[in-house]
Enzyme design. Structure first.
Site, mmCIF file in Angstrom:
data_model
loop_
_atom_site.group_PDB
_atom_site.id
_atom_site.type_symbol
_atom_site.label_atom_id
_atom_site.label_comp_id
_atom_site.label_asym_id
_atom_site.label_seq_id
_atom_site.Cartn_x
_atom_site.Cartn_y
_atom_site.Cartn_z
ATOM 1 N N TYR A 148 38.972 46.249 39.437
ATOM 2 C CA TYR A 148 39.028 44.814 39.822
ATOM 3 C C TYR A 148 39.990 44.538 40.614
ATOM 4 O O TYR A 148 39.960 44.025 41.982
ATOM 5 C CB TYR A 148 38.684 43.987 38.669
ATOM 6 C CG TYR A 148 38.668 42.452 38.949
ATOM 7 C CD1 TYR A 148 37.403 42.034 39.172
ATOM 8 C CD2 TYR A 148 39.892 41.741 39.090
ATOM 9 C CE1 TYR A 148 37.347 40.717 39.588
ATOM 10 C CE2 TYR A 148 39.738 40.355 39.194
ATOM 11 C CZ TYR A 148 38.442 39.698 39.588
ATOM 12 O OH TYR A 148 38.511 38.062 39.812
ATOM 13 N N SER B 137 41.301 37.286 44.270
ATOM 14 C CA SER B 137 41.837 36.897 42.934
ATOM 15 C C SER B 137 43.189 37.029 42.797
ATOM 16 O O SER B 137 43.888 37.814 43.718
ATOM 17 C CB SER B 137 41.041 37.809 41.743
ATOM 18 O OG SER B 137 41.765 37.662 40.702
#
Length: 278
Positions: free
Chosen positions: A153, A140
Site C-alpha cells: 500500500y 495517502s
C-alpha cells in the site's frame, strides 16, 4: 462554494467512503458524474441518489478495458470529460516483508498504482482533444511517511505521487492539470477492511475508527470523506486552473509528525524552573 456547473466527472471507487462523498459533492455543485466501482449494489444506490445527472458503471480499475469504458461512458452519456478522480483503493493486509506474498504486492499495485495510471492515460486522451481537464489522484499519507500502511500500500501510494508529477509535466501544454490528494486518518469502511473486519461489521467500525483517529492527529478529529471531496472539487474547478503537479495534504496535519502530549508544556516549564533554581 466551488462551482462545477457543466463539468463531467468520472469517480472511481465511488460506491462508498471518499469516492461516494466526492460523487455527491460534485453533483451538488452542478457536475454530472459517472459512479465507477465494483460494488454494484452500493454504486447503483449512490447513482440513484444523484438522479439523472449520474450513472453507475461496474468498473474493475485493475482492467484497462473497464477504465477505458468508464471514460467512454462519460463522453457518450454527457458529451465530454472534465475531471477524472482516481480514488479506488484498498489497504491490504499488514505483514512483515518476509511474510508479504508476491500476489499481495502485485494486487496492491494493480488496485492502487495501475488504476491511477490507467485513469490518467485514458482521461488524458479525451482531455487532450478538448484542450482542458483535471485529473485528481488520491494517494495517502502512507505514500510520504512510514508506518501508516502495509508495504504494498505504502509503495503504491508513493508511486501515485510520482506519476502525478510526471504526468503533470507532460500534459500541461494541453491545459490538463494533474494533482494528488493526501488523506490522513479518514473514517471510512476501507480502514475496517484493513483491520480484517467482515462486511457486516464495517459500518459499525466507522464510528469506532472516527473516535480513535481523533486521538493522534494534530487537528483532534478524524478526517471525514467530505473533507477530501471538497478538496477534489477545488482541483476539478476553474478556481485551480494554474495548479498542477501538486500534492494537497488533507490530513489534519498528520504528515507533519506526532502532536505534543497535552501535558508536555507543563512538564517542560516545571523542568525549566527546577534548572533555574539550581
Amino acid at each position: 462554494m466551488t462551482n462545477l456547473d457543466g463539468k463531467v466527472a468520472v469517480v472511481t471507487g465511488a460506491a462508498s467512503g471518499i469516492g461516494a462523498a466526492t460523487a455527491r459533492t460534485f453533483a451538488a455543485r452542478g457536475a454530472r458524474v459517472i459512479v465507477a466501482d465494483i460494488d454494484d449494489a452500493r454504486g447503483e444506490a449512490v447513482a440513484a441518489d444523484l438522479g439523472d445527472h449520474s450513472a453507475y458503471l461496474h468498473t474493475d480499475v485493475r482492467k484497462e478495458s473497464d477504465v477505458a469504458d468508464a471514460v467512454a461512458s462519460a463522453v457518450d452519456r454527457f458529451g465530454r470529460l472534465d475531471c477524472m478522480v482516481n480514488n479506488a483503493g484498498r489497504v491490504g493486509t499488514w505483514t512483515f516483508l518476509e511474510d508479504t506474498s508476491l500476489e499481495e504486492w502485485e494486487d496492491g499495485f494493480a488496485v492502487l498504482a495501475r488504476s491511477a495510471f490507467l485513469g490518467t492515460k485514458h482521461a488524458a486522451r479525451v482531455m487532450r482533444d478538448q484542450g482542458s481537464g483535471s485529473i485528481v489522484n488520491v494517494s495517502s499519507v502512507a505514500g510520504v511517511r512510514t508506518g501508516f500502511g502495509p508495504h504494498p500500500y505504502s509503495a503504491a501510494k508513493a508511486a501515485v505521487l510520482q506519476l502525478t508529477r510526471t504526468a503533470a509535466v507532460e500534459l500541461a501544454e494541453f491545459h490538463i492539470r494533474v494533482n494528488a490528494l493526501i488523506p490522513g486518518g479518514v473514517a471510512t469502511r476501507i480502514v475496517g477492511h484493513g483491520a480484517g473486519l467482515e462486511d457486516e461489521a464495517l459500518d459499525r467500525s466507522v464510528d469506532a475508527v472516527r473516535r480513535s483517529l481523533g486521538k493522534f492527529q494534530p487537528i483532534p478529529r478524524a478526517g471525514e470523506p467530505e473533507d477530501l471531496a471538497h478538496a477534489a472539487a477545488y482541483l476539478a474547478s476553474d478556481d485551480s486552473t494554474f495548479v498542477t503537479g501538486q500534492t494537497l495534504g488533507v490530513d489534519g496535519g498528520l504528515a507533519l509528525g506526532k502532536k505534543w502530549p497535552s501535558n508536555y508544556r507543563d512538564e517542560a516549564r516545571a523542568a525549566s524552573s527546577r534548572t533555574a533554581a539550581h
